[in-house]
Design a protein around this motif. Structure first.
Motif, PDB file in Angstrom:
ATOM      1  N   GLN A   8      25.723  44.112  64.133  1.00  0.00           N
ATOM      2  CA  GLN A   8      25.583  43.651  62.752  1.00  0.00           C
ATOM      3  C   GLN A   8      26.946  43.770  62.062  1.00  0.00           C
ATOM      4  OE1 GLN A   8      22.665  42.572  61.657  1.00  0.00           O
ATOM      5  NE2 GLN A   8      21.004  43.697  62.645  1.00  0.00           N
ATOM      6  N   THR A   9      27.439  42.659  61.527  1.00  0.00           N
ATOM      7  CA  THR A   9      28.705  42.674  60.778  1.00  0.00           C
ATOM      8  C   THR A   9      28.536  41.831  59.525  1.00  0.00           C
ATOM      9  OG1 THR A   9      29.971  42.837  62.845  1.00  0.00           O
ATOM     10  CG2 THR A   9      31.169  42.228  60.854  1.00  0.00           C
ATOM     11  N   VAL A  10      28.754  42.443  58.370  1.00  0.00           N
ATOM     12  CA  VAL A  10      28.629  41.744  57.098  1.00  0.00           C
ATOM     13  C   VAL A  10      29.906  41.960  56.296  1.00  0.00           C
ATOM     14  CG1 VAL A  10      26.119  41.794  56.986  1.00  0.00           C
ATOM     15  CG2 VAL A  10      27.417  43.739  56.129  1.00  0.00           C
ATOM     16  N   LEU A  11      30.242  40.977  55.467  1.00  0.00           N
ATOM     17  CA  LEU A  11      31.504  41.006  54.736  1.00  0.00           C
ATOM     18  C   LEU A  11      31.315  40.601  53.280  1.00  0.00           C
ATOM     19  CD1 LEU A  11      32.087  39.313  57.722  1.00  0.00           C
ATOM     20  CD2 LEU A  11      34.358  40.113  57.111  1.00  0.00           C
ATOM     21  N   ASN A  12      32.106  41.186  52.408  1.00  0.00           N
ATOM     22  CA  ASN A  12      32.232  40.797  51.002  1.00  0.00           C
ATOM     23  C   ASN A  12      33.705  40.656  50.663  1.00  0.00           C
ATOM     24  OD1 ASN A  12      29.466  42.700  49.571  1.00  0.00           O
ATOM     25  ND2 ASN A  12      29.564  40.546  50.111  1.00  0.00           N
ATOM     26  N   GLY A  13      33.994  39.785  49.739  1.00  0.00           N
ATOM     27  CA  GLY A  13      35.353  39.631  49.246  1.00  0.00           C
ATOM     28  C   GLY A  13      35.338  39.175  47.802  1.00  0.00           C
ATOM     29  N   SER A  14      36.463  39.342  47.123  1.00  0.00           N
ATOM     30  CA  SER A  14      36.558  38.909  45.736  1.00  0.00           C
ATOM     31  C   SER A  14      38.015  38.699  45.365  1.00  0.00           C
ATOM     32  CB  SER A  14      35.931  39.952  44.797  1.00  0.00           C
ATOM     33  OG  SER A  14      36.042  39.565  43.445  1.00  0.00           O
ATOM     34  N   ALA A  15      38.263  37.663  44.586  1.00  0.00           N
ATOM     35  CA  ALA A  15      39.594  37.409  44.034  1.00  0.00           C
ATOM     36  C   ALA A  15      39.428  37.028  42.578  1.00  0.00           C
ATOM     37  CB  ALA A  15      40.302  36.299  44.806  1.00  0.00           C
ATOM     38  N   GLY A  16      40.404  37.421  41.762  1.00  0.00           N
ATOM     39  CA  GLY A  16      40.268  37.132  40.345  1.00  0.00           C
ATOM     40  C   GLY A  16      41.579  37.168  39.602  1.00  0.00           C
ATOM     41  N   VAL A  17      41.481  37.046  38.290  1.00  0.00           N
ATOM     42  CA  VAL A  17      42.644  37.094  37.416  1.00  0.00           C
ATOM     43  C   VAL A  17      42.218  37.796  36.133  1.00  0.00           C
ATOM     44  CG1 VAL A  17      42.131  34.794  36.452  1.00  0.00           C
ATOM     45  CG2 VAL A  17      44.442  35.741  36.253  1.00  0.00           C
ATOM     46  N   GLY A  18      43.127  38.592  35.573  1.00  0.00           N
ATOM     47  CA  GLY A  18      42.816  39.315  34.349  1.00  0.00           C
ATOM     48  C   GLY A  18      43.968  39.293  33.369  1.00  0.00           C
ATOM     49  N   LEU A  24      20.185  35.688  54.364  1.00  0.00           N
ATOM     50  CA  LEU A  24      21.089  34.602  54.006  1.00  0.00           C
ATOM     51  C   LEU A  24      22.386  34.735  54.791  1.00  0.00           C
ATOM     52  CD1 LEU A  24      20.574  34.798  50.139  1.00  0.00           C
ATOM     53  CD2 LEU A  24      19.649  33.046  51.665  1.00  0.00           C
ATOM     54  N   LYS A  25      22.947  33.610  55.197  1.00  0.00           N
ATOM     55  CA  LYS A  25      24.164  33.613  56.008  1.00  0.00           C
ATOM     56  C   LYS A  25      25.412  33.828  55.171  1.00  0.00           C
ATOM     57  CE  LYS A  25      26.581  32.845  59.814  1.00  0.00           C
ATOM     58  NZ  LYS A  25      26.563  33.777  60.968  1.00  0.00           N
ATOM     59  N   SER A  26      25.536  33.106  54.064  1.00  0.00           N
ATOM     60  CA  SER A  26      26.734  33.210  53.233  1.00  0.00           C
ATOM     61  C   SER A  26      26.403  32.813  51.810  1.00  0.00           C
ATOM     62  CB  SER A  26      27.871  32.322  53.776  1.00  0.00           C
ATOM     63  OG  SER A  26      27.484  30.950  53.749  1.00  0.00           O
ATOM     64  N   GLY A  27      27.241  33.246  50.884  1.00  0.00           N
ATOM     65  CA  GLY A  27      27.024  32.906  49.485  1.00  0.00           C
ATOM     66  C   GLY A  27      28.239  33.241  48.647  1.00  0.00           C
ATOM     67  N   TYR A  28      28.183  32.878  47.368  1.00  0.00           N
ATOM     68  CA  TYR A  28      29.304  33.113  46.477  1.00  0.00           C
ATOM     69  C   TYR A  28      28.770  33.348  45.060  1.00  0.00           C
ATOM     70  CZ  TYR A  28      28.435  28.230  45.267  1.00  0.00           C
ATOM     71  OH  TYR A  28      27.832  27.058  44.876  1.00  0.00           O
ATOM     72  N   GLY A  29      29.636  33.830  44.206  1.00  0.00           N
ATOM     73  CA  GLY A  29      29.295  34.027  42.807  1.00  0.00           C
ATOM     74  C   GLY A  29      30.536  33.933  41.947  1.00  0.00           C
ATOM     75  N   VAL A  30      30.345  33.854  40.654  1.00  0.00           N
ATOM     76  CA  VAL A  30      31.462  33.896  39.712  1.00  0.00           C
ATOM     77  C   VAL A  30      31.064  34.796  38.543  1.00  0.00           C
ATOM     78  CG1 VAL A  30      32.525  31.677  40.259  1.00  0.00           C
ATOM     79  CG2 VAL A  30      30.626  31.772  38.643  1.00  0.00           C
ATOM     80  N   SER A  31      32.004  35.575  38.058  1.00  0.00           N
ATOM     81  CA  SER A  31      31.741  36.450  36.918  1.00  0.00           C
ATOM     82  C   SER A  31      32.880  36.336  35.924  1.00  0.00           C
ATOM     83  CB  SER A  31      31.585  37.906  37.374  1.00  0.00           C
ATOM     84  OG  SER A  31      32.815  38.417  37.850  1.00  0.00           O
ATOM     85  N   ALA A  32      32.521  36.356  34.665  1.00  0.00           N
ATOM     86  CA  ALA A  32      33.498  36.352  33.578  1.00  0.00           C
ATOM     87  C   ALA A  32      33.143  37.486  32.640  1.00  0.00           C
ATOM     88  CB  ALA A  32      33.477  35.025  32.831  1.00  0.00           C
ATOM     89  N   CYS A  41      31.298  26.579  33.964  1.00  0.00           N
ATOM     90  CA  CYS A  41      30.491  27.353  33.009  1.00  0.00           C
ATOM     91  C   CYS A  41      31.125  28.702  32.728  1.00  0.00           C
ATOM     92  CB  CYS A  41      29.070  27.551  33.568  1.00  0.00           C
ATOM     93  SG  CYS A  41      28.093  26.028  33.623  1.00  0.00           S
ATOM     94  N   THR A  42      31.666  29.332  33.767  1.00  0.00           N
ATOM     95  CA  THR A  42      32.260  30.650  33.604  1.00  0.00           C
ATOM     96  C   THR A  42      33.510  30.585  32.743  1.00  0.00           C
ATOM     97  OG1 THR A  42      31.413  31.280  35.745  1.00  0.00           O
ATOM     98  CG2 THR A  42      33.131  32.649  34.836  1.00  0.00           C
ATOM     99  N   VAL A  43      34.365  29.594  32.997  1.00  0.00           N
ATOM    100  CA  VAL A  43      35.593  29.464  32.219  1.00  0.00           C
ATOM    101  C   VAL A  43      35.270  29.224  30.748  1.00  0.00           C
ATOM    102  CG1 VAL A  43      37.635  28.045  31.860  1.00  0.00           C
ATOM    103  CG2 VAL A  43      36.976  28.707  34.169  1.00  0.00           C
ATOM    104  N   LEU A  44      34.266  28.387  30.478  1.00  0.00           N
ATOM    105  CA  LEU A  44      33.874  28.146  29.097  1.00  0.00           C
ATOM    106  C   LEU A  44      33.400  29.431  28.431  1.00  0.00           C
ATOM    107  CD1 LEU A  44      31.962  24.752  29.436  1.00  0.00           C
ATOM    108  CD2 LEU A  44      34.149  25.134  28.298  1.00  0.00           C
ATOM    109  N   GLU A  91      38.629  38.958  32.062  1.00  0.00           N
ATOM    110  CA  GLU A  91      38.753  38.947  33.522  1.00  0.00           C
ATOM    111  C   GLU A  91      37.780  37.952  34.134  1.00  0.00           C
ATOM    112  OE1 GLU A  91      39.671  42.684  35.507  1.00  0.00           O
ATOM    113  OE2 GLU A  91      38.068  42.246  36.958  1.00  0.00           O
ATOM    114  N   LEU A  92      38.240  37.250  35.148  1.00  0.00           N
ATOM    115  CA  LEU A  92      37.435  36.280  35.895  1.00  0.00           C
ATOM    116  C   LEU A  92      37.510  36.628  37.373  1.00  0.00           C
ATOM    117  CD1 LEU A  92      35.872  33.523  35.995  1.00  0.00           C
ATOM    118  CD2 LEU A  92      38.106  32.438  36.299  1.00  0.00           C
ATOM    119  N   ASN A  93      36.350  36.738  38.049  1.00  0.00           N
ATOM    120  CA  ASN A  93      36.310  37.067  39.472  1.00  0.00           C
ATOM    121  C   ASN A  93      35.380  36.128  40.208  1.00  0.00           C
ATOM    122  OD1 ASN A  93      37.844  39.712  40.079  1.00  0.00           O
ATOM    123  ND2 ASN A  93      36.718  40.210  38.211  1.00  0.00           N
TER     124      ASN A  93
END
Length: 413
Positions: A249-259, A291-299, A10-13, A275-277
């Motif tokens: 308590q230890t929490v983490l975020n990460g992100s990878a993308g292309v522009g 919540l233990k873990s999750g993900y997202g996508v952004s365009a 959906c994001t790529v479209l 840009e897509l992340n």
């Protein structure tokens, strides 16, 4: 995994649709909040008095079930001395203060700290924070910073990982920072020490660690520029010498993308960007998040027309929670305790106007519109129920005034 592939498709479209500009916060961040870390060799053996001020008015209108609406009228003010004693060395010292118009008391603790770590007691008549930065330039590409860091907008984090509003209200980050700016790689890595503890202290040690890297496939001055942003954040609360029985308590975020940038450089049309992340969140230890873990996508896509930037973006996530990001991008409700949205989506549109009058003097005006389609919410107290479509919007004005005055020139040793 099927859901993840669905979100990616959906994001790529959405990215490939024509004339779809994207979220625009970056322009104000670049021209109003960004601070250069380059050491100017022409200032060697000089002492300056400097004022770094950003006055702001920001308003957020939002349905309470997602994020409560609020207004931020005030200013951020730093008064400091800046010294260049020898080649490749700079140190700064002074005070950082935050003022909200119409109030005389401020919380006693840091702004923009760990979730659940802020002491909300209003017992200070003004919010003042010490500022000290020691910096050494090991080479033209490599810098080491200790004390007050080049934080906020300088980290160039994606909005799901860092809310641009923190550029206004967060205390200066403090700790250790390594900056590298070489051919094809721009690297920023830092440790922000948020809470120091003594033996048998009644609070936990708290710090955050971050990496922000930008890999350039070709020169950013090329007509077509391709790049890959990679970012990571971690926050930790714990310690071995405190007197509390609180869990680690230890929490983490990460992100990878292309522009992709198209540097048009016309008189009217300046630049276009796609840009897509793909951000992720993970709770390694503790129960800070439901919540233990999750993900997202952004365009997103943006277009720069003269001094204006127009844009739009699409966001979808599954159980994603951000440490410092705009809460509109997360699954967690900030109004209903421990409630979270199930696979929320969002469309955003915005515009910005920025004008630089001279180095250190800039004006930024922005407007953002967010549409969240209907979805389900999991409320521990009321169960799972539907939430209708919601509309949020925000607007703001920021003015940067950064005068610098030469106090003394002294001879080299």
């Amino acid at each position: 995994m099927v859901g993840f592939r669905k979100y990616v498709c959906c994001t790529v479209l959405f990215v490939l649709l024509p004339a779809q500009p994207g979220v625009c916060d970056a322009q104000v961040s670049e021209k109003v909040f960004l601070r250069t870390y380059r050491i100017d060799s022409r200032q060697n053996n000089r002492l300056f008095a400097e004022v770094d001020n950003v006055s702001f008015f920001r308003n957020v209108e939002s349905p309470g079930i997602i994020v409560p609406g609020y207004t931020l009228p005030g200013l951020r003010l730093q008064a400091k001395a800046v010294c260049y004693p020898v080649s490749g060395i700079r140190f700064e010292g002074g005070i950082h203060s935050l003022w909200f118009w119409g109030t005389g008391t401020y919380p006693a603790s840091a702004y923009g700290s760990l979730a659940g770590h802020i002491d909300g007691r209003p017992d200070n008549t003004v919010h003042v924070y010490p500022f000290f930065r020691a910096q050494v330039e090991l080479s033209e590409q490599l810098h080491i910073v200790m004390g007050s860091l080049y934080g906020g907008a300088n980290h160039r984090l994606a909005e799901p990982l860092y809310n641009p509003e923190l550029n206004l209200i967060a205390d200066p980050e403090t700790g250790l920072q390594l900056l590298y700016d070489g051919r094809g790689l721009h690297l920023d890595t830092w440790v922000n020490w948020e809470t120091f503890i003594y033996r048998m202290d009644t609070k936990q040690e708290a710090f955050s660690f971050g990496i922000s890297a930008l890999f350039d496939v070709n020169s950013c001055e090329s007509a077509w520029h391709v790049y890959f942003p990679v970012q990571a954040l971690a926050q930790h609360r714990g310690g071995q010498i405190d007197a509390t029985s609180l869990p680690v308590q230890t929490v983490l975020n990460g992100s990878a993308g292309v522009g992709l940038d198209w540097n048009v450089r016309g008189k009217v049309l300046k630049k276009m960007r796609l840009e897509l992340n793909a951000p992720v969140g993970y709770q390694h230890a503790g129960n800070l998040w439901p919540l233990k873990s999750g993900y997202g996508v952004s365009a997103s896509a943006t277009v720069d027309i003269m001094d204006f930037r127009l844009g739009a973006a699409y966001w979808a996530c599954n159980d994603f929670i951000s440490i410092y990001g705009n809460p509109l991008f997360g699954a967690l409700s900030t109004s209903v305790p421990d409630a979270y949205f199930i696979r929320p989506r969002m469309y955003s549109f915005g515009g910005e106007y920025t004008r630089t009058f001279a180095p250190g003097y800039a004006l930024g005006v922005d407007f953002d519109f967010y549409f969240r389609p209907s979805c389900l919410i999991n409320d521990p107290a009321a169960g799972i129920y539907g939430v209708p479509s919601k509309i949020c919007y925000s607007y703001g004005v920021c003015l940067q005034l950064n005068p610098s005055f030469l106090v003394k020139s002294f001879g080299a040793r």
